[in-house]
Design a protein around this motif. Structure first.
Motif, PDB file in Angstrom:
ATOM      1  N   PRO A  97      -9.741   4.013   1.385  1.00  0.00           N
ATOM      2  CA  PRO A  97     -10.039   5.395   1.751  1.00  0.00           C
ATOM      3  C   PRO A  97      -9.722   5.871   3.099  1.00  0.00           C
ATOM      4  CG  PRO A  97     -12.127   4.225   1.108  1.00  0.00           C
ATOM      5  CD  PRO A  97     -10.695   3.099   1.401  1.00  0.00           C
ATOM      6  N   ASP A  98      -9.578   5.044   3.923  1.00  0.00           N
ATOM      7  CA  ASP A  98      -9.023   5.555   5.530  1.00  0.00           C
ATOM      8  C   ASP A  98      -7.638   5.888   5.455  1.00  0.00           C
ATOM      9  OD1 ASP A  98     -11.514   5.116   6.266  1.00  0.00           O
ATOM     10  OD2 ASP A  98     -11.411   2.830   6.782  1.00  0.00           O
ATOM     11  N   SER A  99      -6.771   5.177   4.901  1.00  0.00           N
ATOM     12  CA  SER A  99      -5.568   5.540   5.060  1.00  0.00           C
ATOM     13  C   SER A  99      -4.975   6.298   3.810  1.00  0.00           C
ATOM     14  CB  SER A  99      -4.620   4.382   5.219  1.00  0.00           C
ATOM     15  OG  SER A  99      -4.881   3.301   4.159  1.00  0.00           O
ATOM     16  N   ARG A 100      -5.820   6.396   2.748  1.00  0.00           N
ATOM     17  CA  ARG A 100      -5.620   6.902   1.625  1.00  0.00           C
ATOM     18  C   ARG A 100      -4.501   6.550   0.816  1.00  0.00           C
ATOM     19  NH1 ARG A 100      -9.324  10.702   0.974  1.00  0.00           N
ATOM     20  NH2 ARG A 100      -8.582  11.805  -0.639  1.00  0.00           N
ATOM     21  N   THR A 101      -4.554   5.274   0.667  1.00  0.00           N
ATOM     22  CA  THR A 101      -3.342   4.409   0.042  1.00  0.00           C
ATOM     23  C   THR A 101      -3.875   3.717  -1.073  1.00  0.00           C
ATOM     24  OG1 THR A 101      -3.666   2.522   1.705  1.00  0.00           O
ATOM     25  CG2 THR A 101      -1.910   3.897   2.206  1.00  0.00           C
ATOM     26  N   VAL A 102      -2.988   3.325  -2.069  1.00  0.00           N
ATOM     27  CA  VAL A 102      -3.242   2.732  -3.173  1.00  0.00           C
ATOM     28  C   VAL A 102      -2.319   1.202  -3.165  1.00  0.00           C
ATOM     29  CG1 VAL A 102      -3.122   2.597  -5.697  1.00  0.00           C
ATOM     30  CG2 VAL A 102      -3.698   4.691  -4.555  1.00  0.00           C
ATOM     31  N   LEU A 103      -2.932   0.072  -3.674  1.00  0.00           N
ATOM     32  CA  LEU A 103      -2.434  -0.957  -3.577  1.00  0.00           C
ATOM     33  C   LEU A 103      -2.637  -1.472  -5.010  1.00  0.00           C
ATOM     34  CD1 LEU A 103      -1.007  -3.628  -2.264  1.00  0.00           C
ATOM     35  CD2 LEU A 103      -3.405  -4.286  -1.425  1.00  0.00           C
ATOM     36  N   LEU A 104      -1.486  -1.622  -5.562  1.00  0.00           N
ATOM     37  CA  LEU A 104      -1.439  -2.229  -7.126  1.00  0.00           C
ATOM     38  C   LEU A 104      -1.203  -4.074  -6.748  1.00  0.00           C
ATOM     39  CD1 LEU A 104       0.583   0.183  -9.007  1.00  0.00           C
ATOM     40  CD2 LEU A 104      -1.978   0.053  -8.601  1.00  0.00           C
ATOM     41  N   LEU A 105      -2.037  -4.887  -7.061  1.00  0.00           N
ATOM     42  CA  LEU A 105      -1.878  -6.163  -6.883  1.00  0.00           C
ATOM     43  C   LEU A 105      -1.012  -7.013  -7.817  1.00  0.00           C
ATOM     44  CD1 LEU A 105      -5.722  -7.322  -6.020  1.00  0.00           C
ATOM     45  CD2 LEU A 105      -3.681  -6.680  -4.391  1.00  0.00           C
ATOM     46  N   ARG A 106      -0.829  -6.327  -9.029  1.00  0.00           N
ATOM     47  CA  ARG A 106      -0.095  -6.850 -10.078  1.00  0.00           C
ATOM     48  C   ARG A 106       0.611  -5.776 -10.676  1.00  0.00           C
ATOM     49  NH1 ARG A 106      -2.828 -10.958 -13.945  1.00  0.00           N
ATOM     50  NH2 ARG A 106      -4.659  -9.907 -13.807  1.00  0.00           N
ATOM     51  N   PRO A 107       1.723  -6.124 -11.527  1.00  0.00           N
ATOM     52  CA  PRO A 107       2.417  -5.128 -12.055  1.00  0.00           C
ATOM     53  C   PRO A 107       1.577  -4.513 -13.423  1.00  0.00           C
ATOM     54  CG  PRO A 107       3.802  -7.014 -12.220  1.00  0.00           C
ATOM     55  CD  PRO A 107       2.646  -7.356 -11.706  1.00  0.00           C
ATOM     56  N   LEU A 108       1.500  -3.133 -13.413  1.00  0.00           N
ATOM     57  CA  LEU A 108       0.608  -2.803 -14.270  1.00  0.00           C
ATOM     58  C   LEU A 108       0.854  -1.119 -14.477  1.00  0.00           C
ATOM     59  CD1 LEU A 108      -1.728  -0.731 -12.566  1.00  0.00           C
ATOM     60  CD2 LEU A 108      -2.970  -3.012 -11.954  1.00  0.00           C
ATOM     61  N   LEU A 109       0.471  -0.704 -15.572  1.00  0.00           N
ATOM     62  CA  LEU A 109       0.789   0.747 -15.844  1.00  0.00           C
ATOM     63  C   LEU A 109      -0.752   1.578 -15.642  1.00  0.00           C
ATOM     64  CD1 LEU A 109       2.802   3.083 -16.449  1.00  0.00           C
ATOM     65  CD2 LEU A 109       2.894   2.002 -18.793  1.00  0.00           C
ATOM     66  N   LEU A 110      -0.552   2.530 -15.027  1.00  0.00           N
ATOM     67  CA  LEU A 110      -2.003   3.310 -14.908  1.00  0.00           C
ATOM     68  C   LEU A 110      -1.999   4.302 -16.037  1.00  0.00           C
ATOM     69  CD1 LEU A 110      -2.379   3.693 -11.108  1.00  0.00           C
ATOM     70  CD2 LEU A 110      -3.667   2.319 -12.566  1.00  0.00           C
ATOM     71  N   ASP A 111      -3.032   4.468 -16.528  1.00  0.00           N
ATOM     72  CA  ASP A 111      -3.347   5.875 -17.429  1.00  0.00           C
ATOM     73  C   ASP A 111      -4.223   6.546 -17.149  1.00  0.00           C
ATOM     74  OD1 ASP A 111      -2.604   7.222 -19.950  1.00  0.00           O
ATOM     75  OD2 ASP A 111      -4.691   6.420 -20.728  1.00  0.00           O
TER      76      ASP A 111
ATOM     77  N   PRO B 155       0.935  -1.036  -0.002  1.00  0.00           N
ATOM     78  CA  PRO B 155      -0.016  -0.171   0.161  1.00  0.00           C
ATOM     79  C   PRO B 155       0.648   1.292   0.126  1.00  0.00           C
ATOM     80  CG  PRO B 155      -0.535  -1.541   1.829  1.00  0.00           C
ATOM     81  CD  PRO B 155       0.770  -1.808   1.148  1.00  0.00           C
ATOM     82  N   VAL B 156       0.658   2.136  -1.019  1.00  0.00           N
ATOM     83  CA  VAL B 156       1.260   3.304  -1.095  1.00  0.00           C
ATOM     84  C   VAL B 156       0.418   4.561  -0.790  1.00  0.00           C
ATOM     85  CG1 VAL B 156       2.870   4.468  -2.738  1.00  0.00           C
ATOM     86  CG2 VAL B 156       2.760   2.281  -2.935  1.00  0.00           C
ATOM     87  N   PRO B 157       0.956   5.249   0.223  1.00  0.00           N
ATOM     88  CA  PRO B 157       0.200   6.568   0.284  1.00  0.00           C
ATOM     89  C   PRO B 157       0.315   7.470  -0.703  1.00  0.00           C
ATOM     90  CG  PRO B 157       2.157   6.298   2.000  1.00  0.00           C
ATOM     91  CD  PRO B 157       2.111   5.305   1.135  1.00  0.00           C
TER      92      PRO B 157
END
Lengths: 364, 267
Positions: free
Chosen positions: A165-179, A98-100
């Protein structure tokens, strides 16, 4: 309505800046007697406290436009796929933890995932890698070419992105590139619109994605042309709008370099260019929503696209490959006020007007 | 009364309260009148409460599924507006100085990035770049071909812009460009179906120090609505303020910058 002596008119103001891979033009229109929002506000103020009115400072138009453009730069710096130092690219380098993230990135992602959910995956912020492998790795304006060192996870979807939403973190489950291209641009337009709200009458044009506030120079609602998908300088329709965003996704821009018939909108469900429509225009209260739904509607095509827009309560116009026009019920074009008399299409859900294909015309 | 959910005990206490109240009112005494009225009010209150409880139960029944449905499909309009509010209240730049700093930073990045664009086919610059980057990418055979193709539109457009000015094959000349610029401010024009754009480039000590748009003449009013067969409506001359979906102005900007830079090279 008599002219309020306290309303100083703001001279028409126009500035164009290259940002977010496109040109952004902001114009603020001087106030006439037709500026209702502003005039009302001042008279209200006068009523409550007449002594204070002369102290009330006219907001500085130039400064507001500065701030509006600053949002574009700020959001670009955060959400661009074309700069390895951007927060978005830093995020994609960390898989499984999880990345803030900043509120800009969090809100943009949260919204993108909500649209993905609602559109059944026709809109998907995880298409970044697909875009990159298909040659869309060069930022148009600056020419920066970016190639991420990512393993291509074949079937990533928006479900591989988890938000807390509570800690405002994003967790990427697999390698992916967001656009976040469309969402970020839409968000920047909305933030700019907020900065300019005090001026009432303004237009923001970010490479064909628009937000129109108040009235145009003539005191009428803004007249918006919709580009003809097969004609450079022609319009296929025009609308009168005020206080909302108009965004169009078309297959005519950014032709893919690696594919003959490819363009920049991928169908996330198949991984190849979407061909169900040639252009989709959405009119919505925010540019973020209009931009994302224009992409989704483009991918879904006329029948499903119109159904989606109707369900979500926004208006839109979708042009099929045969240049037939499909509109939502609420969409009434500017030039033909009576054109709500639209022929009901055979497909049922979508309204349809005769197009270039020479299909039987509409009832007159 | 039967369907009231107050039960036998409740019914008895209601009757007792009512009877007590009435008898107290009948026994004519100023002191007891108040007590009687209180009892009657109490009884009425119980009755109303019982009814309300029943209707609440009904409401609950109907409302619950709707509420959950609402939760499943969030209103995207509300969500997007909330996002804008949340970011706005996070207070990114409260001051003009902060905003300007950001704009300046972005301008610097743009200038840094712009140099390679306007020297489109400079192979010595691109190829090492490509050789370095694909190390981690899974498609080693693809990039060179693709990247050249990606650049093709830029190359194709460059001569078009140059044709306005007396410049010719821009490619070889711009390759040696970095040091070839003369100091000064140069303007160039680019055009697209929706208008003309004038870009300005400022060169100091042979380096690009600023690039921007100096004039933007959009002329949407010239556009014509595509007439669709079968439409027999009498349309007045179309005059739109803005066009949705028109992104050609980016090309015009590129052309304008290319033209300005070719002037900076002493053409």
């Amino acid at each position: 309505m008599t002219k309020n002596p306290y309303v100083r008119t703001v001279p028409p103001y126009l500035r164009t800046v290259p940002v977010m891979g496109t040109l952004v033009t902001i114009q603020v229109v001087g106030h006439g007697p037709e500026a209702p929002q502003r005039a009302e506000r001042i008279s209200e103020k006068q009523e409550h406290d007449p002594q204070r009115v002369p102290d009330w400072e006219e907001p500085d138009c130039e400064e507001a436009v500065d701030r509006a453009f600053a949002w574009f730069h700020r959001i670009e710096a955060c959400c661009t796929r074309f700069d390895p130092r951007s927060e978005l690219m830093q995020l994609t380098a960390r898989i499984g933890v999880p990345v803030p993230v900043s509120s800009i990135l969090f809100e943009a992602l949260q919204f993108a995932l909500a649209v993905a959910e609602q559109s059944g995956g026709a809109f998907d912020p995880t298409v970044g890698h697909g875009m990159e492998t298909r040659g869309f790795n060069r930022e148009y304006l600056s020419g920066r070419v970016v190639r991420s060192a990512l393993e291509p996870a074949a079937s990533v979807t928006y479900r591989d992105v988890r938000l807390d939403p509570d800690s405002r973190t994003v967790l990427l489950l697999r390698p992916l590139l967001l656009d976040l291209g469309g969402v970020a641009k839409g968000l920047a337009i909305d933030m700019a619109a907020r900065e300019l709200a005090a001026f009432g009458n303004f237009a923001i044009d970010a490479g064909g994605d628009l937000y129109l506030g108040g009235c145009n120079r003539d005191g009428a609602p803004w007249s918006v042309g919709i580009r003809h998908p097969r004609g450079d300088s022609e319009l296929i329709d025009s609308l009168r709008v005020s206080g909302c965003a108009v965004c169009t996704s078309g297959d005519y821009e950014r032709r893919s370099a690696s594919e003959v018939d490819g363009h920049h909108i991928l169908d996330p469900r198949t991984g190849s260019s979407a061909h169900a429509a040639v252009s989709a225009t959405v009119v919505a209260p925010t540019a973020m929503l209009a931009d994302a739904l224009a992409t989704a509607a483009f991918v879904l095509g006329p029948a499903d696209g119109i159904r989606l827009l109707e369900r979500l309560g926004v208006d839109g116009l979708i042009i099929s490959p045969a240049i037939e026009r499909f509109t939502t019920r609420g969409m009434c074009s500017d030039d033909t006020p009576g054109s709500a008399a639209i022929l009901s299409d055979a497909q049922g859900a979508a309204h349809h007007r005769s197009g270039d294909s020479g299909r039987p015309g509409r009832a007159v | 009364m039967k369907d009231l959910p107050i039960g036998k005990r409740g019914l008895i206490s209601l009757a007792v309260a009512l009877a007590l109240g009435i008898t107290v009112i009948i026994v004519d005494s100023r002191w007891t009148l108040l007590v009687g009225v209180t009892f009657v009010l109490l009884a009425t209150g119980m009755l109303i409460g019982a009814r309300a409880a029943r209707s609440r139960q009904q409401y609950h029944f109907i409302a619950e599924p709707e509420f959950t449905r609402e939760k499943i499909s969030p209103n995207l309009v509300v969500l997007s507006s909330a996002a804008v509010l949340a970011i706005y209240s996070a207070g990114y730049f409260r001051t003009r100085a902060a905003a300007n700093r950001l704009i300046e930073q972005a301008a610097q990045q743009r200038i840094a990035a712009l140099a390679p664009v306007n020297a489109p086919p400079s192979p010595p610059e691109i190829k090492p770049n490509q050789a370095a980057t694909p190390s981690g990418t899974p498609t080693p055979a693809e990039p060179p071909r693709k990247k050249l193709a990606t650049r093709a539109p830029a190359t194709a457009r460059a001569p078009k812009a140059a044709s306005d000015s007396p410049a010719d094959p821009s490619a070889p000349r711009q390759q040696a460009s970095q040091s070839g610029y003369k100091d000064g401010t140069y303007l160039g024009w680019g055009s697209c179906p929706h208008g003309d754009i004038q870009a300005g480039v400022i060169i100091k000590r042979g380096q690009i120090v600023d690039v921007g748009i100096t004039q933007c003449l959009t002329r949407y009013s010239c556009s014509v609505i595509k007439r669709l067969p079968g439409e027999v409506l009498d349309r007045q001359s179309v005059n739109v303020d803005v066009v949705s979906g028109a992104t050609e102005s980016v090309y015009a900007f590129h052309d304008a910058v290319a033209q300005a830079l070719s002037k900076a090279q002493g053409q």
